[in-house]
Motif scaffolding. Sequence first.
Motif, PDB file in Angstrom:
ATOM      1  N   PRO A 339      42.376  34.741  55.717  1.00 39.82           N
ATOM      2  CA  PRO A 339      41.133  33.958  55.709  1.00 39.82           C
ATOM      3  C   PRO A 339      41.140  32.907  54.602  1.00 39.82           C
ATOM      4  O   PRO A 339      41.478  33.211  53.450  1.00 39.82           O
ATOM      5  CB  PRO A 339      40.060  35.024  55.428  1.00 39.82           C
ATOM      6  N   ILE A 340      40.815  31.680  54.968  1.00 43.09           N
ATOM      7  CA  ILE A 340      40.625  30.638  53.964  1.00 43.09           C
ATOM      8  C   ILE A 340      39.650  29.607  54.532  1.00 43.09           C
ATOM      9  O   ILE A 340      39.869  29.043  55.596  1.00 43.09           O
ATOM     10  CB  ILE A 340      41.956  29.979  53.532  1.00 43.09           C
ATOM     11  N   ASN A 341      38.551  29.438  53.849  1.00 40.98           N
ATOM     12  CA  ASN A 341      37.597  28.384  54.182  1.00 40.98           C
ATOM     13  C   ASN A 341      36.729  28.149  52.957  1.00 40.98           C
ATOM     14  O   ASN A 341      36.693  28.978  52.040  1.00 40.98           O
ATOM     15  CB  ASN A 341      36.758  28.745  55.421  1.00 40.98           C
ATOM     16  N   HIS A 342      36.061  27.025  52.923  1.00 35.80           N
ATOM     17  CA  HIS A 342      35.358  26.643  51.701  1.00 35.80           C
ATOM     18  C   HIS A 342      34.049  27.401  51.475  1.00 35.80           C
ATOM     19  O   HIS A 342      33.348  27.133  50.503  1.00 35.80           O
ATOM     20  CB  HIS A 342      35.126  25.126  51.660  1.00 35.80           C
ATOM     21  N   HIS A 343      33.762  28.383  52.335  1.00 34.88           N
ATOM     22  CA  HIS A 343      32.594  29.235  52.089  1.00 34.88           C
ATOM     23  C   HIS A 343      33.005  30.635  51.627  1.00 34.88           C
ATOM     24  O   HIS A 343      32.148  31.490  51.406  1.00 34.88           O
ATOM     25  CB  HIS A 343      31.719  29.312  53.338  1.00 34.88           C
ATOM     26  N   LEU A 344      34.293  30.859  51.459  1.00 37.14           N
ATOM     27  CA  LEU A 344      34.751  32.113  50.849  1.00 37.14           C
ATOM     28  C   LEU A 344      34.642  32.003  49.331  1.00 37.14           C
ATOM     29  O   LEU A 344      34.689  30.906  48.771  1.00 37.14           O
ATOM     30  CB  LEU A 344      36.210  32.387  51.226  1.00 37.14           C
ATOM     31  N   ASN A 345      34.520  33.145  48.680  1.00 42.34           N
ATOM     32  CA  ASN A 345      34.460  33.131  47.216  1.00 42.34           C
ATOM     33  C   ASN A 345      35.642  33.903  46.623  1.00 42.34           C
ATOM     34  O   ASN A 345      36.409  34.558  47.331  1.00 42.34           O
ATOM     35  CB  ASN A 345      33.128  33.707  46.717  1.00 42.34           C
ATOM     36  N   ILE A 346      35.783  33.805  45.320  1.00 49.86           N
ATOM     37  CA  ILE A 346      36.907  34.434  44.619  1.00 49.86           C
ATOM     38  C   ILE A 346      36.907  35.945  44.816  1.00 49.86           C
ATOM     39  O   ILE A 346      37.964  36.573  44.980  1.00 49.86           O
ATOM     40  CB  ILE A 346      36.856  34.074  43.115  1.00 49.86           C
ATOM     41  N   LYS A 347      35.721  36.538  44.834  1.00 43.16           N
ATOM     42  CA  LYS A 347      35.606  37.986  45.008  1.00 43.16           C
ATOM     43  C   LYS A 347      36.237  38.436  46.323  1.00 43.16           C
ATOM     44  O   LYS A 347      36.971  39.443  46.365  1.00 43.16           O
ATOM     45  CB  LYS A 347      34.124  38.391  44.961  1.00 43.16           C
ATOM     46  N   LYS A 348      36.007  37.701  47.384  1.00 45.09           N
ATOM     47  CA  LYS A 348      36.550  38.077  48.690  1.00 45.09           C
ATOM     48  C   LYS A 348      38.058  37.842  48.771  1.00 45.09           C
ATOM     49  O   LYS A 348      38.782  38.635  49.375  1.00 45.09           O
ATOM     50  CB  LYS A 348      35.813  37.323  49.801  1.00 45.09           C
ATOM     51  N   ILE A 349      38.534  36.769  48.154  1.00 42.38           N
ATOM     52  CA  ILE A 349      39.979  36.521  48.133  1.00 42.38           C
ATOM     53  C   ILE A 349      40.683  37.630  47.357  1.00 42.38           C
ATOM     54  O   ILE A 349      41.729  38.147  47.778  1.00 42.38           O
ATOM     55  CB  ILE A 349      40.297  35.149  47.508  1.00 42.38           C
ATOM     56  N   ASN A 350      40.115  38.019  46.233  1.00 38.93           N
ATOM     57  CA  ASN A 350      40.687  39.113  45.440  1.00 38.93           C
ATOM     58  C   ASN A 350      40.695  40.425  46.221  1.00 38.93           C
ATOM     59  O   ASN A 350      41.622  41.234  46.096  1.00 38.93           O
ATOM     60  CB  ASN A 350      39.918  39.285  44.132  1.00 38.93           C
ATOM     61  N   TYR A 351      39.663  40.626  47.032  1.00 37.39           N
ATOM     62  CA  TYR A 351      39.587  41.834  47.861  1.00 37.39           C
ATOM     63  C   TYR A 351      40.714  41.845  48.901  1.00 37.39           C
ATOM     64  O   TYR A 351      41.386  42.871  49.101  1.00 37.39           O
ATOM     65  CB  TYR A 351      38.227  41.912  48.556  1.00 37.39           C
ATOM     66  N   VAL A 352      40.953  40.701  49.542  1.00 35.47           N
ATOM     67  CA  VAL A 352      42.044  40.601  50.512  1.00 35.47           C
ATOM     68  C   VAL A 352      43.380  40.906  49.830  1.00 35.47           C
ATOM     69  O   VAL A 352      44.193  41.686  50.332  1.00 35.47           O
ATOM     70  CB  VAL A 352      42.084  39.198  51.163  1.00 35.47           C
ATOM     71  N   CYS A 353      43.596  40.291  48.681  1.00 36.09           N
ATOM     72  CA  CYS A 353      44.845  40.507  47.937  1.00 36.09           C
ATOM     73  C   CYS A 353      45.003  41.972  47.537  1.00 36.09           C
ATOM     74  O   CYS A 353      46.099  42.549  47.643  1.00 36.09           O
ATOM     75  CB  CYS A 353      44.881  39.617  46.691  1.00 36.09           C
ATOM     76  N   LYS A 354      43.917  42.561  47.086  1.00 39.83           N
ATOM     77  CA  LYS A 354      43.937  43.971  46.669  1.00 39.83           C
ATOM     78  C   LYS A 354      44.390  44.862  47.823  1.00 39.83           C
ATOM     79  O   LYS A 354      45.207  45.781  47.640  1.00 39.83           O
ATOM     80  CB  LYS A 354      42.539  44.374  46.194  1.00 39.83           C
ATOM     81  N   LYS A 355      43.869  44.594  49.017  1.00 37.25           N
ATOM     82  CA  LYS A 355      44.211  45.427  50.169  1.00 37.25           C
ATOM     83  C   LYS A 355      45.654  45.206  50.624  1.00 37.25           C
ATOM     84  O   LYS A 355      46.315  46.140  51.102  1.00 37.25           O
ATOM     85  CB  LYS A 355      43.225  45.166  51.318  1.00 37.25           C
ATOM     86  N   ILE A 356      46.151  43.982  50.493  1.00 31.19           N
ATOM     87  CA  ILE A 356      47.553  43.723  50.840  1.00 31.19           C
ATOM     88  C   ILE A 356      48.484  44.433  49.854  1.00 31.19           C
ATOM     89  O   ILE A 356      49.464  45.076  50.248  1.00 31.19           O
ATOM     90  CB  ILE A 356      47.835  42.202  50.862  1.00 31.19           C
ATOM     91  N   ILE A 357      48.166  44.356  48.572  1.00 29.91           N
ATOM     92  CA  ILE A 357      48.946  45.048  47.539  1.00 29.91           C
ATOM     93  C   ILE A 357      48.914  46.566  47.768  1.00 29.91           C
ATOM     94  O   ILE A 357      49.940  47.241  47.678  1.00 29.91           O
ATOM     95  CB  ILE A 357      48.417  44.700  46.131  1.00 29.91           C
ATOM     96  N   GLU A 358      47.741  47.036  48.109  1.00 33.31           N
ATOM     97  CA  GLU A 358      47.557  48.461  48.390  1.00 33.31           C
ATOM     98  C   GLU A 358      48.417  48.901  49.575  1.00 33.31           C
ATOM     99  O   GLU A 358      49.046  49.965  49.551  1.00 33.31           O
ATOM    100  CB  GLU A 358      46.072  48.695  48.686  1.00 33.31           C
ATOM    101  N   PHE A 359      48.438  48.079  50.613  1.00 36.10           N
ATOM    102  CA  PHE A 359      49.240  48.405  51.817  1.00 36.10           C
ATOM    103  C   PHE A 359      50.702  48.576  51.464  1.00 36.10           C
ATOM    104  O   PHE A 359      51.349  49.550  51.867  1.00 36.10           O
ATOM    105  CB  PHE A 359      49.062  47.296  52.863  1.00 36.10           C
ATOM    106  N   TYR A 360      51.257  47.626  50.719  1.00 32.29           N
ATOM    107  CA  TYR A 360      52.696  47.677  50.418  1.00 32.29           C
ATOM    108  C   TYR A 360      53.040  48.739  49.380  1.00 32.29           C
ATOM    109  O   TYR A 360      54.184  49.181  49.320  1.00 32.29           O
ATOM    110  CB  TYR A 360      53.188  46.299  49.989  1.00 32.29           C
ATOM    111  N   LYS A 361      52.051  49.181  48.651  1.00 36.25           N
ATOM    112  CA  LYS A 361      52.282  50.270  47.696  1.00 36.25           C
ATOM    113  C   LYS A 361      52.594  51.578  48.414  1.00 36.25           C
ATOM    114  O   LYS A 361      53.372  52.403  47.946  1.00 36.25           O
ATOM    115  CB  LYS A 361      51.055  50.433  46.792  1.00 36.25           C
ATOM    116  N   PHE A 362      51.974  51.729  49.600  1.00 36.72           N
ATOM    117  CA  PHE A 362      52.125  52.984  50.337  1.00 36.72           C
ATOM    118  C   PHE A 362      52.940  52.824  51.630  1.00 36.72           C
ATOM    119  O   PHE A 362      53.098  53.776  52.397  1.00 36.72           O
ATOM    120  CB  PHE A 362      50.755  53.564  50.654  1.00 36.72           C
ATOM    121  N   ASN A 363      53.448  51.620  51.868  1.00 34.52           N
ATOM    122  CA  ASN A 363      54.252  51.407  53.099  1.00 34.52           C
ATOM    123  C   ASN A 363      55.581  50.754  52.735  1.00 34.52           C
ATOM    124  O   ASN A 363      55.814  49.611  52.948  1.00 34.52           O
ATOM    125  CB  ASN A 363      53.461  50.534  54.086  1.00 34.52           C
TER     126      ASN A 363
END
Length: 363
Positions: A339-363
């Motif tokens: 997701p990327i659009n000018h109505h997203l905020n830093i909190k949501k981008i960090n959340y996406v990144c957190k979940k991707i990092i989390e996925f690869y930690k356990f996969n």
Amino acid sequence: MRVNFHNIVKENKSLSDILHKNLTENINHGQFILGPEVKKLERIFSKLIGVKYSVTVSNGTSALYLVLKYLKLKKNDEVITVSNSYISSTSVIALNNLKIKFVDVDEDLNINTNELKKKITKKTKAIIAVHLTGNPTNMDEIIKIAKKRKIFVIEDAAQAIGAKYKHKMVGGLADFGCFSFHPLKNIGALGDGGIITTNNKKFYAWAMMARNNGHPNRDDCNFWSLNLRMDNLQASFIISKLKKIKQINRKRLKLAKLYIKNLKNVVKKVPNISINSLGVFNLFIIRCKKRDKLKKYLQKNKIETKIHYPKPVHKMNVWKLNNYLPKTDQYAKEILSLPINHHLNIKKINYVCKKIIEFYKFN
């Protein structure tokens, strides 16, 4: 937390007052086709891109189609493009009875110029250079190759409104630039629309008729053509949105940099930000391992993602020939649009990144 891929409802609600004003003005003057706002948009866009002429049309496909139509190429003349773009980059070649020739891509998902040189023959008459995701392709090399062989270059800048290549605006670098104002673009209409940019005066005069059934005036017709006009109302909406283009593109760049910082050591490939060019990140595409499994994991965590594009054109039902495009085929299995659009905020981008990092930690 939910992270939607697009947020066009929020975007248009934030402009509700001005969009309603546009509607009222159109109702009051009653010039719904080729009215004053169409002409104004063409002037504004020419100035933005740094070209002499702009011609509004019904959509980005119409823009590409008309440019190829104007060139009057012979039936088996070749037009080179990439297979990992939206279907329009290819379909317009077929619809003009020309031969499609695909070239493989580089790591940035844009055309590989070394492969481009190898694919050119005496029958090659045009190159459709796609600025995929709003990331400018290597125009210096493409133009150099084309000039040497007297080949036309058409920029497919559908995803690249406001992008720059070496301090020059994309869409003003080659013979023609073709843009889309589809609602999901960084500058989108409330319907559809497109525009062609050029410094070619003869093309401009022809295209003004070609988009309007071949009419030089109301009561005559100079040649057979189609109705490919942009609605005046859509032109007024686009004008209002273009006023915020710098702000919109700065926000997208800021969010892209945050993705890159957080994910560059996590996934196989994140987009590059060139010091010589300025992309607009109409899309943010990563390449990753276990793509489909990651996509499902993000979906489970209320993060919406897309794939642009899961099936390259040379793998679609419409294509009957065999093509050897190893990188295009490989990348199609790895790409994921976040997701990327000018109505997203830093909190949501960090959340996406957190979940991707989390996925690869356990996969």
